[in-house]
Design a protein around this motif. Structure first.
Motif, PDB file in Angstrom:
ATOM      1  N   PRO A   1       0.801  -1.229   0.000  1.00  0.00           N
ATOM      2  CA  PRO A   1       0.000   0.000   0.000  1.00  0.00           C
ATOM      3  C   PRO A   1       0.829   1.272   0.000  1.00  0.00           C
ATOM      4  CG  PRO A   1       0.103  -0.910   2.206  1.00  0.00           C
ATOM      5  CD  PRO A   1       0.808  -1.905   1.312  1.00  0.00           C
ATOM      6  N   PHE A   2       2.157   1.128   0.080  1.00  0.00           N
ATOM      7  CA  PHE A   2       3.012   2.322   0.105  1.00  0.00           C
ATOM      8  C   PHE A   2       4.360   2.021  -0.548  1.00  0.00           C
ATOM      9  CE2 PHE A   2       4.320  -0.061   3.802  1.00  0.00           C
ATOM     10  CZ  PHE A   2       5.692   0.114   3.850  1.00  0.00           C
ATOM     11  N   LEU A   3       5.048   3.100  -0.941  1.00  0.00           N
ATOM     12  CA  LEU A   3       6.419   3.006  -1.412  1.00  0.00           C
ATOM     13  C   LEU A   3       7.288   3.863  -0.493  1.00  0.00           C
ATOM     14  CD1 LEU A   3       6.036   3.295  -5.316  1.00  0.00           C
ATOM     15  CD2 LEU A   3       6.525   1.247  -3.968  1.00  0.00           C
TER      16      LEU A   3
ATOM     17  N   ILE B   1      16.890  15.151 -14.664  1.00  0.00           N
ATOM     18  CA  ILE B   1      17.269  14.818 -13.289  1.00  0.00           C
ATOM     19  C   ILE B   1      15.999  14.758 -12.446  1.00  0.00           C
ATOM     20  CG2 ILE B   1      18.486  15.613 -11.224  1.00  0.00           C
ATOM     21  CD1 ILE B   1      20.544  16.904 -13.080  1.00  0.00           C
ATOM     22  N   TYR B   2      15.842  13.672 -11.699  1.00  0.00           N
ATOM     23  CA  TYR B   2      14.677  13.467 -10.848  1.00  0.00           C
ATOM     24  C   TYR B   2      15.122  13.267  -9.406  1.00  0.00           C
ATOM     25  CZ  TYR B   2      12.695  11.768 -15.335  1.00  0.00           C
ATOM     26  OH  TYR B   2      12.306  11.612 -16.638  1.00  0.00           O
ATOM     27  N   SER B   3      14.293  13.688  -8.470  1.00  0.00           N
ATOM     28  CA  SER B   3      14.490  13.274  -7.087  1.00  0.00           C
ATOM     29  C   SER B   3      13.972  11.844  -6.961  1.00  0.00           C
ATOM     30  CB  SER B   3      13.730  14.192  -6.122  1.00  0.00           C
ATOM     31  OG  SER B   3      12.321  14.025  -6.282  1.00  0.00           O
ATOM     32  N   PHE B   4      14.376  11.157  -5.914  1.00  0.00           N
ATOM     33  CA  PHE B   4      13.883   9.803  -5.689  1.00  0.00           C
ATOM     34  C   PHE B   4      12.361   9.826  -5.553  1.00  0.00           C
ATOM     35  CE2 PHE B   4      12.889   6.073  -3.044  1.00  0.00           C
ATOM     36  CZ  PHE B   4      13.544   5.085  -3.742  1.00  0.00           C
ATOM     37  N   LYS B   5      11.831  10.867  -4.911  1.00  0.00           N
ATOM     38  CA  LYS B   5      10.381  10.994  -4.774  1.00  0.00           C
ATOM     39  C   LYS B   5       9.711  11.093  -6.142  1.00  0.00           C
ATOM     40  CE  LYS B   5       6.717  13.819  -2.716  1.00  0.00           C
ATOM     41  NZ  LYS B   5       6.393  15.012  -1.894  1.00  0.00           N
ATOM     42  N   GLU B   6      10.290  11.874  -7.046  1.00  0.00           N
ATOM     43  CA  GLU B   6       9.717  12.018  -8.384  1.00  0.00           C
ATOM     44  C   GLU B   6       9.752  10.701  -9.150  1.00  0.00           C
ATOM     45  OE1 GLU B   6      10.652  16.727  -9.286  1.00  0.00           O
ATOM     46  OE2 GLU B   6      12.232  15.226  -9.602  1.00  0.00           O
ATOM     47  N   LEU B   7      10.791   9.890  -8.932  1.00  0.00           N
ATOM     48  CA  LEU B   7      10.846   8.579  -9.583  1.00  0.00           C
ATOM     49  C   LEU B   7       9.750   7.661  -9.042  1.00  0.00           C
ATOM     50  CD1 LEU B   7      14.701   7.906  -9.742  1.00  0.00           C
ATOM     51  CD2 LEU B   7      13.174   8.578 -11.612  1.00  0.00           C
ATOM     52  N   MET B   8       9.504   7.723  -7.744  1.00  0.00           N
ATOM     53  CA  MET B   8       8.433   6.908  -7.173  1.00  0.00           C
ATOM     54  C   MET B   8       7.070   7.387  -7.685  1.00  0.00           C
ATOM     55  SD  MET B   8       9.919   4.543  -5.499  1.00  0.00           S
ATOM     56  CE  MET B   8      11.117   4.695  -6.857  1.00  0.00           C
ATOM     57  N   GLU B   9       6.908   8.681  -7.893  1.00  0.00           N
ATOM     58  CA  GLU B   9       5.667   9.206  -8.458  1.00  0.00           C
ATOM     59  C   GLU B   9       5.475   8.717  -9.892  1.00  0.00           C
ATOM     60  OE1 GLU B   9       5.347  13.384  -5.886  1.00  0.00           O
ATOM     61  OE2 GLU B   9       6.347  13.361  -7.853  1.00  0.00           O
ATOM     62  N   LEU B  10       6.580   8.582 -10.624  1.00  0.00           N
ATOM     63  CA  LEU B  10       6.512   8.011 -11.970  1.00  0.00           C
ATOM     64  C   LEU B  10       6.026   6.565 -11.921  1.00  0.00           C
ATOM     65  CD1 LEU B  10       9.672   9.113 -14.039  1.00  0.00           C
ATOM     66  CD2 LEU B  10       7.262   9.432 -14.644  1.00  0.00           C
ATOM     67  N   VAL B  11       6.566   5.808 -10.976  1.00  0.00           N
ATOM     68  CA  VAL B  11       6.172   4.404 -10.834  1.00  0.00           C
ATOM     69  C   VAL B  11       4.680   4.309 -10.533  1.00  0.00           C
ATOM     70  CG1 VAL B  11       6.412   2.333  -9.404  1.00  0.00           C
ATOM     71  CG2 VAL B  11       8.449   3.599 -10.122  1.00  0.00           C
ATOM     72  N   VAL B  12       4.191   5.126  -9.601  1.00  0.00           N
ATOM     73  CA  VAL B  12       2.777   5.107  -9.241  1.00  0.00           C
ATOM     74  C   VAL B  12       1.912   5.466 -10.450  1.00  0.00           C
ATOM     75  CG1 VAL B  12       1.011   6.239  -7.843  1.00  0.00           C
ATOM     76  CG2 VAL B  12       3.181   5.572  -6.806  1.00  0.00           C
ATOM     77  N   ALA B  13       2.343   6.498 -11.193  1.00  0.00           N
ATOM     78  CA  ALA B  13       1.557   6.933 -12.355  1.00  0.00           C
ATOM     79  C   ALA B  13       1.521   5.856 -13.432  1.00  0.00           C
ATOM     80  CB  ALA B  13       2.146   8.222 -12.918  1.00  0.00           C
ATOM     81  N   GLN B  14       2.647   5.190 -13.689  1.00  0.00           N
ATOM     82  CA  GLN B  14       2.731   4.209 -14.768  1.00  0.00           C
ATOM     83  C   GLN B  14       2.061   2.887 -14.405  1.00  0.00           C
ATOM     84  OE1 GLN B  14       3.616   4.780 -17.784  1.00  0.00           O
ATOM     85  NE2 GLN B  14       4.364   6.860 -17.434  1.00  0.00           N
ATOM     86  N   THR B  15       1.975   2.582 -13.117  1.00  0.00           N
ATOM     87  CA  THR B  15       1.339   1.327 -12.711  1.00  0.00           C
ATOM     88  C   THR B  15      -0.142   1.509 -12.384  1.00  0.00           C
ATOM     89  OG1 THR B  15       1.964   1.659 -10.388  1.00  0.00           O
ATOM     90  CG2 THR B  15       3.495   0.403 -11.777  1.00  0.00           C
ATOM     91  N   GLY B  16      -0.584   2.754 -12.267  1.00  0.00           N
ATOM     92  CA  GLY B  16      -1.984   2.997 -11.952  1.00  0.00           C
ATOM     93  C   GLY B  16      -2.366   2.558 -10.556  1.00  0.00           C
ATOM     94  N   ARG B  17      -1.381   2.446  -9.675  1.00  0.00           N
ATOM     95  CA  ARG B  17      -1.636   1.989  -8.308  1.00  0.00           C
ATOM     96  C   ARG B  17      -1.796   3.181  -7.366  1.00  0.00           C
ATOM     97  NH1 ARG B  17      -2.862  -3.514  -8.142  1.00  0.00           N
ATOM     98  NH2 ARG B  17      -1.841  -4.433  -9.962  1.00  0.00           N
ATOM     99  N   LYS B  18      -2.603   3.002  -6.345  1.00  0.00           N
ATOM    100  CA  LYS B  18      -2.841   4.079  -5.389  1.00  0.00           C
ATOM    101  C   LYS B  18      -1.984   3.875  -4.153  1.00  0.00           C
ATOM    102  CE  LYS B  18      -7.551   4.896  -7.036  1.00  0.00           C
ATOM    103  NZ  LYS B  18      -9.000   4.936  -6.689  1.00  0.00           N
ATOM    104  N   CYS B  19      -0.683   3.998  -4.354  1.00  0.00           N
ATOM    105  CA  CYS B  19       0.271   3.814  -3.260  1.00  0.00           C
ATOM    106  C   CYS B  19       0.574   5.153  -2.593  1.00  0.00           C
ATOM    107  CB  CYS B  19       1.578   3.229  -3.789  1.00  0.00           C
ATOM    108  SG  CYS B  19       1.488   1.508  -4.230  1.00  0.00           S
ATOM    109  N   ARG B  20       0.658   5.107  -1.284  1.00  0.00           N
ATOM    110  CA  ARG B  20       1.143   6.277  -0.565  1.00  0.00           C
ATOM    111  C   ARG B  20       2.660   6.279  -0.594  1.00  0.00           C
ATOM    112  NH1 ARG B  20      -0.825   6.280   5.312  1.00  0.00           N
ATOM    113  NH2 ARG B  20       0.207   8.309   5.249  1.00  0.00           N
ATOM    114  N   LEU B  21       3.243   7.459  -0.543  1.00  0.00           N
ATOM    115  CA  LEU B  21       4.697   7.603  -0.454  1.00  0.00           C
ATOM    116  C   LEU B  21       5.024   8.000   0.972  1.00  0.00           C
ATOM    117  CD1 LEU B  21       5.404   9.510  -3.797  1.00  0.00           C
ATOM    118  CD2 LEU B  21       5.320   7.050  -3.375  1.00  0.00           C
TER     119      LEU B  21
END
Length: 317
Positions: A175-177, A220-240
């Motif tokens: 449920p989270f990253l 250049i991305y922050s680690f947070k921005e990369l995790m936001e990319l993962v959430v967007a591309q997987t369509g999952r509703k994960c909290r960070l």
């Protein structure tokens, strides 16, 4: 340029290596792949015609098979590296000492072009053992083969990468990253095909001899921005969720007991430093390569982590 040439690729069965071997075979090279698990590397044979790609046993921690793999080689590439230590696979042995041995044997064998793939962040003064061993390997290669080209990629992405696929899998099941250290560390992800192209450019350019190139993507991305990319591309509703470095290090102490740890204390140390191309460094553009954006490639393989799977992407959206 590669047609009829023999190219020896150490670590050719790994993520970057598989892509390089495939392209070399398509360009007509005869490829010898040095690896510990020959059986596990047999799938590489189908990348070329019969007899074009040959996996051979090499144990770089002992030096076994290195000279034999280089016999008759025109060019050589060293991709040997590990993300965590286990058994005889220690950072200093694989990424430090072995790199120098391979370079020395390549010079002795009469190899004309040598490319050594290191990593951004290689630093003899780093608090990370991984980064120190990468720096030691670079120094050993330069000492044994002064004309070698050294490539330092940031995190490398592509269909079978270990980074985005790992977090895509986590987004699918959790449920989270985690945002280690608050997710502020900066990265410059580089496409695996661009790393392969950089390797070929280094092998075919006299101007690249003896030089070091840092390979990063266009953004250049922050680690947070990369995790936001993962959430967007997987369509999952994960909290960070923010995970402070001290807590991540504590968790890694226990995760290191696993056969394939998802996080180690040394990796937590690495996450305290940005992983981006240095100011003034030679880059992909200096090798004539336009870097590929993450956003152009991630949808082609992270969609399998969407709810309902790859073929349900539109309903998931």
């Amino acid at each position: 340029m590669f047609r009829g040439k023999k190219v020896t690729v150490f670590g050719g069965s790994g993520f970057i290596g598989r892509n390089i071997v495939r392209e070399l075979a398509q360009q007509g090279a005869r490829v010898t792949v040095g690896c510990r698990d020959v059986e596990g590397a047999k799938h590489l044979k189908v990348q070329g015609v019969v007899g074009q790609v040959t996996p051979v046993h090499v144990d770089v921690t002992k030096g076994d098979g290195i000279a034999a793999a280089l016999e008759g080689a025109d060019m050589a590439i060293n991709l040997c590296g590990i993300l965590f230590e286990s058994g005889r696979n220690r950072f200093d042995a694989v990424q430090g000492t072995a790199a120098g041995v391979i370079a020395a044997e390549a010079a002795k064998a009469g190899v004309t072009k040598f490319v050594h793939v290191s990593a951004i962040g290689a630093d003899e003064n780093s608090a990370s053992r991984y980064a120190r061993s990468k720096a030691a390997g670079e120094a050993a290669v330069k000492g044994a083969f002064p004309a070698a080209t050294i490539l330092r990629p940031s995190i490398v992405f592509g269909p079978d990468d270990d980074f985005f696929n790992r977090f895509g899998g986590m987004a699918e099941t959790m449920p989270f990253l985690p945002l280690i250290g608050g997710g502020h560390t900066k990265f410059q992800p580089v496409y695996v095909d661009d790393v392969a192209r950089a390797t070929f450019a280094a092998l075919t350019s006299d101007a690249a001899e003896g030089k070091t190139y840092e390979l990063g993507g266009p953004t250049i991305y922050s680690f947070k921005e990369l995790m936001e990319l993962v959430v967007a591309q997987t369509g999952r509703k994960c909290r960070l969720i923010d995970i402070p470095f001290w807590l991540a290090s504590l968790e890694a102490t226990f995760l290191e007991l696993l056969p394939t740890p998802p996080l180690t204390r040394d990796q937590v140390v690495l996450l305290k430093s940005d992983n981006v191309v240095s100011e003034g460094a030679a880059t992909l553009q200096d090798l004539g390569i336009t870097p590929t954006a993450c956003e152009a490639i991630l949808p082609t393989y992270l969609d399998r982590f969407r709810p309902g799977g790859r073929y349900n992407r539109f309903r998931a959206a």
